[in-house]
Every structure is written in structure tokens, then in C-alpha cells.
Motif scaffolding. Structure first.
Motif, PDB file in Angstrom:
ATOM      1  N   ILE A  20      45.769  37.972  37.326  1.00 24.20           N
ATOM      2  CA  ILE A  20      47.073  38.429  36.868  1.00 24.20           C
ATOM      3  C   ILE A  20      47.430  37.711  35.569  1.00 24.20           C
ATOM      4  O   ILE A  20      47.136  36.523  35.411  1.00 24.20           O
ATOM      5  CB  ILE A  20      48.180  38.134  37.911  1.00 24.20           C
ATOM      6  N   ASN A  62      49.752  40.811  45.830  1.00 25.83           N
ATOM      7  CA  ASN A  62      50.005  39.427  45.479  1.00 25.83           C
ATOM      8  C   ASN A  62      50.768  39.267  44.175  1.00 25.83           C
ATOM      9  O   ASN A  62      50.787  38.192  43.613  1.00 25.83           O
ATOM     10  CB  ASN A  62      48.688  38.653  45.394  1.00 25.83           C
ATOM     11  N   LEU A  91      44.862  41.761  48.015  1.00 30.20           N
ATOM     12  CA  LEU A  91      44.715  42.498  46.769  1.00 30.20           C
ATOM     13  C   LEU A  91      45.793  43.568  46.662  1.00 30.20           C
ATOM     14  O   LEU A  91      46.001  44.342  47.587  1.00 30.20           O
ATOM     15  CB  LEU A  91      43.341  43.144  46.701  1.00 30.20           C
ATOM     16  N   GLY A 119      49.620  38.697  50.560  1.00 29.40           N
ATOM     17  CA  GLY A 119      48.721  37.850  49.805  1.00 29.40           C
ATOM     18  C   GLY A 119      47.417  38.530  49.463  1.00 29.40           C
ATOM     19  O   GLY A 119      46.575  37.961  48.797  1.00 29.40           O
ATOM     20  N   PHE A 154      47.022  28.984  38.542  1.00 29.26           N
ATOM     21  CA  PHE A 154      47.432  29.290  37.177  1.00 29.26           C
ATOM     22  C   PHE A 154      46.714  28.409  36.173  1.00 29.26           C
ATOM     23  O   PHE A 154      46.452  27.230  36.425  1.00 29.26           O
ATOM     24  CB  PHE A 154      48.932  29.063  37.017  1.00 29.26           C
ATOM     25  N   SER A 199      45.489  33.912  50.741  1.00 29.22           N
ATOM     26  CA  SER A 199      45.206  33.847  49.310  1.00 29.22           C
ATOM     27  C   SER A 199      46.412  33.345  48.543  1.00 29.22           C
ATOM     28  O   SER A 199      47.546  33.697  48.860  1.00 29.22           O
ATOM     29  CB  SER A 199      44.811  35.226  48.792  1.00 29.22           C
ATOM     30  N   THR A 200      46.159  32.512  47.562  1.00 28.20           N
ATOM     31  CA  THR A 200      47.207  32.021  46.677  1.00 28.20           C
ATOM     32  C   THR A 200      46.712  32.156  45.254  1.00 28.20           C
ATOM     33  O   THR A 200      45.549  32.431  45.010  1.00 28.20           O
ATOM     34  CB  THR A 200      47.539  30.547  46.972  1.00 28.20           C
ATOM     35  N   LEU A 201      47.602  31.971  44.295  1.00 26.86           N
ATOM     36  CA  LEU A 201      47.255  32.071  42.890  1.00 26.86           C
ATOM     37  C   LEU A 201      47.065  30.684  42.290  1.00 26.86           C
ATOM     38  O   LEU A 201      47.810  29.762  42.599  1.00 26.86           O
ATOM     39  CB  LEU A 201      48.345  32.795  42.103  1.00 26.86           C
ATOM     40  N   ASN A 239      43.250  34.794  41.811  1.00 25.35           N
ATOM     41  CA  ASN A 239      43.513  34.844  43.236  1.00 25.35           C
ATOM     42  C   ASN A 239      42.257  34.391  43.959  1.00 25.35           C
ATOM     43  O   ASN A 239      41.221  35.044  43.867  1.00 25.35           O
ATOM     44  CB  ASN A 239      43.883  36.269  43.644  1.00 25.35           C
ATOM     45  N   ARG A 243      41.521  43.883  39.102  1.00 23.52           N
ATOM     46  CA  ARG A 243      40.625  43.495  40.187  1.00 23.52           C
ATOM     47  C   ARG A 243      39.217  43.296  39.630  1.00 23.52           C
ATOM     48  O   ARG A 243      38.871  43.854  38.598  1.00 23.52           O
ATOM     49  CB  ARG A 243      40.618  44.568  41.267  1.00 23.52           C
ATOM     50  N   ASP A 291      38.531  37.271  42.751  1.00 20.80           N
ATOM     51  CA  ASP A 291      38.344  38.710  42.604  1.00 20.80           C
ATOM     52  C   ASP A 291      39.614  39.450  42.229  1.00 20.80           C
ATOM     53  O   ASP A 291      39.677  40.670  42.319  1.00 20.80           O
ATOM     54  CB  ASP A 291      37.722  39.304  43.867  1.00 20.80           C
ATOM     55  N   TYR A 292      40.621  38.709  41.805  1.00 22.37           N
ATOM     56  CA  TYR A 292      41.866  39.343  41.387  1.00 22.37           C
ATOM     57  C   TYR A 292      42.539  38.426  40.380  1.00 22.37           C
ATOM     58  O   TYR A 292      42.638  37.224  40.616  1.00 22.37           O
ATOM     59  CB  TYR A 292      42.763  39.569  42.612  1.00 22.37           C
ATOM     60  N   LEU A 348      51.561  26.178  36.218  1.00 20.27           N
ATOM     61  CA  LEU A 348      52.249  25.978  37.485  1.00 20.27           C
ATOM     62  C   LEU A 348      51.291  25.429  38.538  1.00 20.27           C
ATOM     63  O   LEU A 348      50.148  25.894  38.643  1.00 20.27           O
ATOM     64  CB  LEU A 348      52.832  27.295  37.987  1.00 20.27           C
ATOM     65  N   PHE A 396      40.641  33.580  47.448  1.00 21.22           N
ATOM     66  CA  PHE A 396      40.867  33.840  48.859  1.00 21.22           C
ATOM     67  C   PHE A 396      40.417  32.678  49.726  1.00 21.22           C
ATOM     68  O   PHE A 396      39.322  32.182  49.609  1.00 21.22           O
ATOM     69  CB  PHE A 396      40.131  35.110  49.276  1.00 21.22           C
TER      70      PHE A 396
END
Lengths: 113, 115
Positions: A34, B102, B99, B97, A103, A99-101, A93, A51, A31-32, B43, A95
């Protein structure tokens, strides 16, 4: 498994053109999102985020579009400049407990003068 | 603010040796992360920390260890280095972390070669 990926590994454009970099994601729970820019020999740099309750977000010369129906994200760069040449990553992102990203692989943008 | 700093910039290790990659941030961020980036790839998260004394595994933790004794520092330890650990290592930090919190700020990276 679920992952974030990109359609085009390399995109070549002329200076002044508009560029569109695409990204597909498969986790419907994300839900997020980048977009990051990574110049050669440097760490990734934040460009813009969005978002999941939005379809579009604009920054300076950049626009991110989110299509949740087809799980697709795009980054549009207006009037592309040679300084925009870099690798662009989308990240989602997800959850969990924290939460982590995650890539994607990245798209190389090459801008010719 | 210096942001996120990493040392060393480059290093060559022999197979079986150990070393520690250093990472420091001066933004008072709670979250810190270690990623590795292989050539032409994105990454991959190795370990992360949500605060001093708290660490957790990411996607590719095997062969690595971390500690977080202070808010500022998040060292990554390689034990018994293997050629598969040849990569560029990035440290990052974020305020939180959730919304809007982050956005991760990255260091310049450490290029590690294991021979």
C-alpha cells in the motif's frame, strides 16, 4: 532483519512534472503493498494498493509498479500539483497469525509552483 | 461517519506519570491499531486488535498497554511515562486483515511530549 525502505528521502519537482517515488522491500513473503500519503499534521491517507500477483495498478493520476524480481515498488504521480506535497510511505503486508502492515521511512515530495 | 477520532490532540506528561490515549472508530471495523511516529521516521506498530477482547503486541509494545472491550474503542495506556515515549501516536482501523481488507484508516494523531 527484513524491512521496508526508501531510496530517496526528499524529492523536489516542478508543478506539472511527473513524480516517481521508490521503495525497496526485502521480505519476499510480502504479497500486498500500500502507498500512503501523509500531509503535515495529519494522519496517513490511503492512495493505492497492489497485490503481488499484479505488476501495475492505476488510479486517478497515480500508478503503482511492482517488480518482485528485485523487490521494488514505485509510485508514479502524473502532472504533480502543489497539493501533492506530502510524505509518502510504502507499506507491506506480512502475513503471520494475523496480518499487519510494516511501513517504510517515507519520502518527502516537494512540489514548486 | 466521523471515521477514526483520537483524543487528546496534544499532551505534555511528566516523567513517571500515566495517561490514556483514546481512540474511537464508527466504521464497524474489526481491526484496530496503534502506531507511533518519531520525527522523520515511519510508523511503528505498538499494539493491534482483531476484535473485541483480542489484542496482540506489535513491534514496539514495551511501556504500553491496550484493551478492547468494544468494537468501537481501543485505548492506549502509557504507564510510567519516559522521555523515549515522546512521539506522535496514530490510531487506525481496518475492516479486516486479509488481502483487500487491510486498507487502514488513520486518525489525526496525538502529539505527546514527556518531560
Amino acid at each position: 532483519g527484513e524491512n521496508v525502505g526508501l531510496h530517496l528521502p526528499t524529492l523536489s519537482v516542478q508543478e506539472g512534472d511527473n513524480s516517481i517515488i521508490n521503495c525497496a522491500y526485502s521480505n519476499s513473503a510480502s504479497d500486498y503493498f500500500i502507498w500512503y500519503k501523509q500531509e503535515s499534521g495529519k494522519g496517513p491517507q490511503f492512495i493505492i494498493d497492489i497485490r503481488s500477483n499484479m505488476d501495475k495498478r492505476q488510479g486517478q493520476r497515480v500508478t503503482v509498479l511492482l517488480n518482485k524480481t528485485v523487490k521494488h515498488l514505485s509510485l508514479q504521480i502524473a502532472a504533480t500539483q502543489p497539493g501533492d506535497s506530502a510524505v509518502y510511505f510504502c507499506a507491506e503486508n506480512i502475513f503471520g497469525g494475523y496480518s499487519t502492515l510494516t511501513f517504510g521511512k517515507g519520502t518527502m515530495l516537494l512540489v514548486s509552483p | 461517519n466521523a471515521g477514526v477520532t483520537q483524543t487528546p490532540k496534544f499532551h505534555i506528561l511528566k516523567i513517571g506519570q500515566s495517561m490514556t490515549l483514546q481512540c474511537t472508530q464508527d466504521m464497524n471495523h474489526n481491526y484496530m491499531y496503534w502506531y507511533r511516529q518519531d520525527p522523520g521516521m515511519g510508523l511503528k506498530l505498538i499494539y493491534y486488535s482483531v476484535g473485541a477482547g483480542i489484542t496482540d503486541k506489535g513491534e514496539v509494545p514495551n511501556g504500553y498497554n491496550v484493551s478492547r472491550s468494544t468494537t468501537e474503542d481501543f485505548p492506549l495506556r502509557l504507564e510510567l511515562a519516559a522521555p523515549s515515549q515522546t512521539s506522535v501516536y496514530f490510531c487506525a482501523s481496518s475492516l479486516g486483515g486479509g488481502l483487500g481488507n487491510n486498507e487502514q484508516f488513520f486518525g489525526p494523531g496525538t502529539r505527546l511530549t514527556v518531560l
